[in-house]
Design a protein around this motif. Structure first.
Motif, PDB file in Angstrom:
ATOM      1  N   ARG A 243       5.959   7.232   4.080  1.00 34.79           N
ATOM      2  CA  ARG A 243       5.729   7.218   5.530  1.00 34.79           C
ATOM      3  C   ARG A 243       4.344   7.757   5.880  1.00 34.79           C
ATOM      4  O   ARG A 243       3.689   7.266   6.814  1.00 34.79           O
ATOM      5  N   THR A 244       3.886   8.776   5.115  1.00 33.74           N
ATOM      6  CA  THR A 244       2.593   9.397   5.453  1.00 33.74           C
ATOM      7  C   THR A 244       1.424   8.432   5.286  1.00 33.74           C
ATOM      8  O   THR A 244       0.644   8.224   6.229  1.00 33.74           O
ATOM      9  N   PRO A 245       1.239   7.807   4.101  1.00 33.67           N
ATOM     10  CA  PRO A 245       0.115   6.852   4.008  1.00 33.67           C
ATOM     11  C   PRO A 245       0.282   5.646   4.913  1.00 33.67           C
ATOM     12  O   PRO A 245      -0.708   5.116   5.441  1.00 33.67           O
ATOM     13  N   LEU A 246       1.503   5.197   5.118  1.00 34.15           N
ATOM     14  CA  LEU A 246       1.706   4.067   6.025  1.00 34.15           C
ATOM     15  C   LEU A 246       1.350   4.445   7.457  1.00 34.15           C
ATOM     16  O   LEU A 246       0.774   3.630   8.206  1.00 34.15           O
ATOM     17  N   SER A 247       1.686   5.663   7.852  1.00 33.54           N
ATOM     18  CA  SER A 247       1.313   6.114   9.191  1.00 33.54           C
ATOM     19  C   SER A 247      -0.206   6.199   9.336  1.00 33.54           C
ATOM     20  O   SER A 247      -0.779   5.813  10.379  1.00 33.54           O
ATOM     21  N   ARG A 248      -0.865   6.705   8.298  1.00 27.46           N
ATOM     22  CA  ARG A 248      -2.328   6.776   8.358  1.00 27.46           C
ATOM     23  C   ARG A 248      -2.943   5.388   8.432  1.00 27.46           C
ATOM     24  O   ARG A 248      -3.954   5.167   9.112  1.00 27.46           O
ATOM     25  N   LEU A 249      -2.361   4.445   7.705  1.00 21.86           N
ATOM     26  CA  LEU A 249      -2.868   3.072   7.758  1.00 21.86           C
ATOM     27  C   LEU A 249      -2.721   2.487   9.156  1.00 21.86           C
ATOM     28  O   LEU A 249      -3.611   1.787   9.661  1.00 21.86           O
ATOM     29  N   ARG A 263     -12.139  -0.171   5.646  1.00 21.88           N
ATOM     30  CA  ARG A 263     -11.908  -0.644   4.274  1.00 21.88           C
ATOM     31  C   ARG A 263     -11.766   0.520   3.311  1.00 21.88           C
ATOM     32  O   ARG A 263     -10.910   0.513   2.420  1.00 21.88           O
ATOM     33  N   GLN A 264     -12.593   1.532   3.454  1.00 17.68           N
ATOM     34  CA  GLN A 264     -12.487   2.697   2.575  1.00 17.68           C
ATOM     35  C   GLN A 264     -11.148   3.406   2.763  1.00 17.68           C
ATOM     36  O   GLN A 264     -10.531   3.853   1.797  1.00 17.68           O
ATOM     37  N   ARG A 265     -10.741   3.495   4.034  1.00 12.89           N
ATOM     38  CA  ARG A 265      -9.444   4.119   4.307  1.00 12.89           C
ATOM     39  C   ARG A 265      -8.307   3.308   3.672  1.00 12.89           C
ATOM     40  O   ARG A 265      -7.396   3.855   3.062  1.00 12.89           O
ATOM     41  N   LEU A 266      -8.386   1.987   3.789  1.00 14.94           N
ATOM     42  CA  LEU A 266      -7.363   1.136   3.193  1.00 14.94           C
ATOM     43  C   LEU A 266      -7.317   1.291   1.680  1.00 14.94           C
ATOM     44  O   LEU A 266      -6.242   1.396   1.071  1.00 14.94           O
ATOM     45  N   ASP A 267      -8.488   1.295   1.045  1.00 18.23           N
ATOM     46  CA  ASP A 267      -8.532   1.448  -0.420  1.00 18.23           C
ATOM     47  C   ASP A 267      -7.920   2.772  -0.851  1.00 18.23           C
ATOM     48  O   ASP A 267      -7.170   2.841  -1.831  1.00 18.23           O
ATOM     49  N   ARG A 268      -8.223   3.818  -0.102  1.00 15.55           N
ATOM     50  CA  ARG A 268      -7.721   5.144  -0.470  1.00 15.55           C
ATOM     51  C   ARG A 268      -6.197   5.210  -0.321  1.00 15.55           C
ATOM     52  O   ARG A 268      -5.495   5.667  -1.227  1.00 15.55           O
ATOM     53  N   GLU A 269      -5.696   4.738   0.809  1.00 17.12           N
ATOM     54  CA  GLU A 269      -4.255   4.828   1.035  1.00 17.12           C
ATOM     55  C   GLU A 269      -3.475   3.907   0.086  1.00 17.12           C
ATOM     56  O   GLU A 269      -2.395   4.257  -0.383  1.00 17.12           O
TER      57      GLU A 269
END
Length: 451
Positions: A243-249, A263-269
């Motif tokens: 839930r945490t990375p999905l919420s951040r996404l 894009r950087q955020r997506l790659d990290r999550e």
């Protein structure tokens, strides 16, 4: 050859004892029945003696006429041949003895003699009080001990074996079938979804094949119940962690306007989720499949040097911060890939919870057929109540031991991997020392091994 407690021996011994019981009972009862039917019973003797006393009374009080009336009444009442004679075989009644009567007198027997062959009408004599006169008469059918011979033979030869066969069947049912009925009932309960179904001590405590089957069923049921509960918990925790990375996404997708930052955020999550799912699947695979790893002798110092080299590259620590305090000839019997991953997880956990200038030590000694290894970090340690909690999936004690990441799966994977190689992993946290990870691994044979 079947074992000492095998059902084979129980069945052989049981059948042998049953056959011996049948034979011994048949012989013994036949003998007892024959003895009981070959001689007059006490009541029959008393009845014949009473007849003689009545005849003597009639003779003394009424003479020949009285004796004739008594004998005629006795013959009609008992349907037997009867005479009163003296020691010279002369009749004392008015009826003389015929040739057939004289022939009977040659085969008379006393009350304590045997009755004779079945089907005959034995003749007995009962002396009067003076000993010279006697009552001679056929044995009345109602006093004949052979009267119920057919019934007794039927009981001994038919009824008794049938009852013993029923008894044997009951014992065999309790010994062999009843445990199978319990097993079938518990198997049906287990298949219906009740994972708490167990065979229990009545069957599992036995030392024969049925006991082994019961223990195997209980072990299977316990493993199945534990696996299902473990996977349910793993799925619940995994969904929570995702839930945490999905919420951040979602937040990044809704509010980030810069494509490069997005894009950087997506790659990290996505990388975080990939590692989370990969570790979860590996832990579930180890717990459910329980693979049998191929073992080989592994030189521990060479494996340690490889792990330290990787750790220095990843963390920036120097080689001097990793101390190896085990005999360099140490060989453990394990799977190289699985053991390397388990020790790598332990080493990363020790580095994560040690200060930047701290050190990590690997100590150990040979204890019998096992190497007892201890990986000791420089952290503050943890409370005793958390020593088992840290091995649970997704367990993180960040409030107790400051750290900077991880999903809480590394120690769970390490414990499962070591257990599947015949070893054991546990933790201790002595006062004034960092956390100690104890690893018990089978010792390997002395042989050259290159990692």
């Amino acid at each position: 050859m079947p074992g000492r407690h095998s059902l084979f021996w129980k069945l052989i011994v049981g059948l042998a004892l049953f056959c011996l019981l049948i034979v011994s009972l048949h012989v013994d009862l036949d003998k007892r029945v024959y003895e009981a039917m070959s001689t007059l019973s006490m009541s029959s003797r008393q009845a014949l003696t009473h007849f003689a006393e009545e005849a003597e009374t009639a003779w003394k009080q009424q003479g020949t006429a009285g004796l004739d009336r008594y004998l005629r009444d006795l013959r009609e009442r008992e349907q037997v041949w009867a005479m009163v004679v003296n020691s010279d075989h002369q009749s004392l009644s008015s009826q003389p003895l015929g040739p057939s009567d004289l022939l009977r007198l040659d085969f008379v027997r006393s009350l304590d003699q045997k009755v004779g062959r079945p089907g005959g009408r034995p003749t007995f004599y009962v002396p009067f009080s003076d000993g010279n006169i006697r009552l001679v008469m056929e044995l009345p059918p109602r006093l004949d001990p052979r009267y119920y011979q057919a019934q007794w033979e039927f009981v001994v030869q038919k009824v008794l074996p049938a009852l013993l066969a029923i008894l044997l069947g009951t014992l065999l049912y309790r010994l062999f079938i009843a445990p199978l009925v319990i097993l079938r009932r518990q198997a049906n309960t287990l298949s219906a979804g009740d994972l708490s179904a167990r065979i229990g001590p009545p069957v599992a405590a036995r030392k024969d094949e049925l006991g082994e089957l019961g223990r195997a069923f209980d072990h299977m049921a316990e493993r199945l119940e534990g696996t299902v509960a473990y996977q349910r918990r793993l799925l619940r925790d995994l969904s929570h962690e995702l839930r945490t990375p999905l919420s951040r996404l979602r937040v990044a997708a809704d509010g980030e306007s810069d494509p490069l930052v997005l894009r950087q955020r997506l790659d990290r999550e996505i990388s975080i989720m990939q590692r989370l799912v990969g570790n979860s699947l590996e832990l579930a695979w180890l717990d459910s499949e329980r693979p049998q790893f191929a073992r080989e002798p592994i030189c521990l110092v060479q494996l340690w040097d490889m792990l330290v080299e990787d750790a220095c590259f990843e963390t920036g620590w120097s080689n001097q911060q990793f101390q190896f305090e085990v005999d360099e000839r140490c060989l453990v019997a394990a799977n190289l890939t699985s053991l390397a991953q388990a020790l790598e997880n332990l080493l990363r956990n020790a580095i994560r919870h040690s200060p930047p200038a701290g050190c990590v030590r690997l100590a150990g000694e040979l204890e019998g057929e096992y190497w007892h290894l201890r990986l000791i970090d420089s952290g503050p340690g943890i409370q005793v109540r958390y020593l088992e909690t840290i091995f649970e999936p997704f367990a993180r004690l960040d409030s107790a031991r400051p750290g900077d990441g991880g999903f809480g799966l590394g120690l769970s994977i390490a414990r499962s991997a070591i257990a599947l190689q015949g070893g054991r992993l546990w933790a201790q946290s002595p006062p004034g020392s960092g956390l100690q990870m104890h690893v018990l691994l089978p010792a390997g044979q002395l042989a050259e091994q290159t990692v």
